[in-house]
Scaffold this motif. Structure first.
Motif, mmCIF file in Angstrom:
data_model
loop_
_atom_site.group_PDB
_atom_site.id
_atom_site.type_symbol
_atom_site.label_atom_id
_atom_site.label_comp_id
_atom_site.label_asym_id
_atom_site.label_seq_id
_atom_site.Cartn_x
_atom_site.Cartn_y
_atom_site.Cartn_z
ATOM 1 N N CYS A 159 0.807 -1.224 0.000
ATOM 2 C CA CYS A 159 0.000 0.000 0.000
ATOM 3 C C CYS A 159 0.839 1.272 0.000
ATOM 4 O O CYS A 159 0.290 2.372 -0.011
ATOM 5 N N SER A 160 2.155 1.156 0.037
ATOM 6 C CA SER A 160 3.025 2.341 0.016
ATOM 7 C C SER A 160 4.265 2.029 -0.811
ATOM 8 O O SER A 160 4.623 0.864 -1.004
ATOM 9 N N ASP A 161 4.929 3.081 -1.278
ATOM 10 C CA ASP A 161 6.155 2.880 -2.047
ATOM 11 C C ASP A 161 7.232 2.209 -1.194
ATOM 12 O O ASP A 161 7.961 1.316 -1.669
ATOM 13 N N ASP A 162 7.343 2.628 0.076
ATOM 14 C CA ASP A 162 8.329 2.004 0.963
ATOM 15 C C ASP A 162 8.011 0.523 1.146
ATOM 16 O O ASP A 162 8.898 -0.335 1.068
ATOM 17 N N PHE A 257 19.304 1.481 -5.593
ATOM 18 C CA PHE A 257 18.489 1.865 -4.450
ATOM 19 C C PHE A 257 19.250 2.776 -3.499
ATOM 20 O O PHE A 257 20.472 2.690 -3.365
ATOM 21 N N ASP A 258 18.503 3.663 -2.831
ATOM 22 C CA ASP A 258 19.024 4.402 -1.683
ATOM 23 C C ASP A 258 19.003 3.481 -0.463
ATOM 24 O O ASP A 258 18.468 2.375 -0.498
ATOM 25 N N GLU A 259 19.592 3.970 0.623
ATOM 26 C CA GLU A 259 19.463 3.259 1.892
ATOM 27 C C GLU A 259 18.083 3.517 2.492
ATOM 28 O O GLU A 259 17.496 4.561 2.262
ATOM 29 N N PRO A 260 17.511 2.567 3.214
ATOM 30 C CA PRO A 260 18.099 1.307 3.675
ATOM 31 C C PRO A 260 17.935 0.141 2.699
ATOM 32 O O PRO A 260 18.345 -0.969 2.998
ATOM 33 N N TYR A 261 17.331 0.414 1.525
ATOM 34 C CA TYR A 261 16.980 -0.665 0.614
ATOM 35 C C TYR A 261 18.223 -1.330 0.023
ATOM 36 O O TYR A 261 18.213 -2.538 -0.237
ATOM 37 N N ARG A 262 19.280 -0.542 -0.170
ATOM 38 C CA ARG A 262 20.511 -1.124 -0.687
ATOM 39 C C ARG A 262 21.053 -2.183 0.280
ATOM 40 O O ARG A 262 21.460 -3.275 -0.130
ATOM 41 N N THR A 263 21.015 -1.849 1.565
ATOM 42 C CA THR A 263 21.465 -2.811 2.573
ATOM 43 C C THR A 263 20.543 -4.022 2.629
ATOM 44 O O THR A 263 21.002 -5.163 2.800
ATOM 45 N N ALA A 299 21.087 -3.607 10.616
ATOM 46 C CA ALA A 299 21.670 -2.327 10.186
ATOM 47 C C ALA A 299 20.671 -1.522 9.374
ATOM 48 O O ALA A 299 20.589 -0.288 9.511
ATOM 49 N N ALA A 300 19.888 -2.187 8.531
ATOM 50 C CA ALA A 300 18.909 -1.480 7.703
ATOM 51 C C ALA A 300 17.839 -0.820 8.553
ATOM 52 O O ALA A 300 17.316 0.242 8.196
ATOM 53 N N ARG A 301 17.521 -1.432 9.705
ATOM 54 C CA ARG A 301 16.481 -0.852 10.564
ATOM 55 C C ARG A 301 16.917 0.465 11.182
ATOM 56 O O ARG A 301 16.082 1.260 11.608
ATOM 57 N N THR A 302 18.199 0.698 11.265
ATOM 58 C CA THR A 302 18.692 1.954 11.852
ATOM 59 C C THR A 302 18.780 3.067 10.812
ATOM 60 O O THR A 302 19.136 4.195 11.154
ATOM 61 N N ARG A 303 18.484 2.750 9.559
ATOM 62 C CA ARG A 303 18.563 3.743 8.492
ATOM 63 C C ARG A 303 17.163 4.003 7.953
ATOM 64 O O ARG A 303 16.622 3.188 7.211
ATOM 65 N N PRO A 304 16.551 5.109 8.307
ATOM 66 C CA PRO A 304 15.191 5.377 7.844
ATOM 67 C C PRO A 304 15.158 5.615 6.343
ATOM 68 O O PRO A 304 16.169 5.989 5.738
ATOM 69 N N PRO A 305 14.013 5.385 5.709
ATOM 70 C CA PRO A 305 13.905 5.644 4.280
ATOM 71 C C PRO A 305 14.055 7.118 3.966
ATOM 72 O O PRO A 305 13.872 7.971 4.842
ATOM 73 N N PRO A 306 14.412 7.480 2.733
ATOM 74 C CA PRO A 306 14.563 8.892 2.373
ATOM 75 C C PRO A 306 13.290 9.669 2.654
ATOM 76 O O PRO A 306 12.182 9.175 2.407
ATOM 77 N N PRO A 307 13.376 10.895 3.190
ATOM 78 C CA PRO A 307 12.174 11.651 3.531
ATOM 79 C C PRO A 307 11.368 12.093 2.327
ATOM 80 O O PRO A 307 10.177 12.271 2.410
#
Length: 314
Positions: A159-162, A257-263, A299-307
């Motif tokens: 339901c969302s891009d993220d 991908f940007d972070e966190p998706y790259r990780t 590690a990915a959980r500590t990096r929020p998606p781009p605003p």
């Protein structure tokens, strides 16, 4: 469901693309379903990719019977593989939207209408996926949802891009050919990568990286489970080959991908390596890859998606 012409005086053309290969038992049902769908503006393009059974002859008979009912282009040629065949089908298409199919599956009435409407309402999306029902070789329904019942998907992620990015990266839960693709999107992200067996995941990773992939919770096709496709999933060497290719795709596309998706994609590569080690009965590499996977997921959980979300397709 009839298309409401008041909403659009000239409904856009949909090109239904059918790559056919050795599906003599199922191909007529596939082709009939294109006619049965009530969407009014469509063409049908079929390539028999070197079938060695009666698939080609059955298609030719069907085309001769229905050539006045719908615009049809039919090509018979030697085998080149699924990705090359899809690319040739797309190149031959005249439609604004492309609906890739499979010659052992079939469309569900109303699916084209629902997907066209979504893409008309979301001009920044390059493609939209739906759900499937699952049937057996005798058309008996096995499951109401390919996504949930076959793959255990959490539809709320879509339901969302993220959420779509995370779902495509970590659990590609698409059962059957359920996408409608804006033809212009293929000019932006390239077409199907030839030589791959996991060509759909590769394409949709590229679309998800641009926030160009949408979802509707509508059954748009019937995905058929039968002896041939089940045997491929059980064959050890085939499974290992598919997993190795998936790992290659994950690492190859991580840079999009940007972070966190790259990780997360790097983590997915380790998860795939763990599956390979399990199938090969190598406990040491299995534990090492599981540890690396868990570390990268944390590690990915500590990096929020781009605003700021990506703008999608121009």
């Amino acid at each position: 469901m009839a298309y409401d012409v008041s909403a659009s005086a000239a409904p856009p053309l949909v090109s239904v693309l059918i790559p056919a290969f050795n599906h003599e038992r199922f191909v007529r049902r596939c082709l009939d379903s294109v006619l049965e769908d009530p969407y009014p503006a469509k063409e049908l393009i079929i390539i028999d990719d070197g079938s060695t059974d009666r698939t080609g002859a059955l298609i030719a008979d069907w085309v001769a019977t229905h050539c006045m009912d719908i615009p049809i282009e039919y090509v018979q040629r030697g085998n080149r593989g699924i990705a090359a065949t899809l690319n040739e089908l797309a190149a031959r298409a005249n439609g604004e939207f492309l609906r890739p199919g499979a010659s052992d599956d079939y469309l569900l009435p109303g699916g084209l209408d629902a997907q066209v409407r979504y893409l008309q309402e979301h001009p920044g999306k390059g493609a939209v996926i739906g759900d499937s029902i699952v049937v057996d070789q005798d058309d008996r329904k096995l499951h109401d949802s390919g996504m949930c019942d076959l793959h255990g998907a959490d539809k709320s992620l879509y339901c969302s891009d993220d959420g779509i990015r995370r779902a495509v990266i970590r659990q590609w839960a698409v059962g059957g050919p359920v996408a409608l693709i804006r033809k212009s999107a293929l000019d932006t992200v390239d077409r199907w990568s030839e030589g791959l067996r996991i060509e759909d995941w590769d394409l949709f990773l590229r679309l998800a990286a641009r926030d160009a992939l949408g979802f509707i919770d509508v059954g748009v096709c019937a995905y058929r489970m039968h002896d041939a496709n089940l045997s491929r999933t059980r064959h050890l060497e085939t499974r290992l080959g598919n997993l190795a290719e998936s790992r290659h795709i994950a690492l190859r596309r991580a840079g999009l991908f940007d972070e966190p998706y790259r990780t997360l994609l790097r983590a997915q590569a380790h998860y795939i390596d763990a599956k390979i080690a399990f199938l090969q009965r190598r406990p040491g590499p299995l534990l090492a890859h599981v540890a690396a996977y868990l570390s990268l997921v944390l590690a990915a959980r500590t990096r929020p998606p781009p605003p700021t979300p990506h703008a999608g397709l121009p």
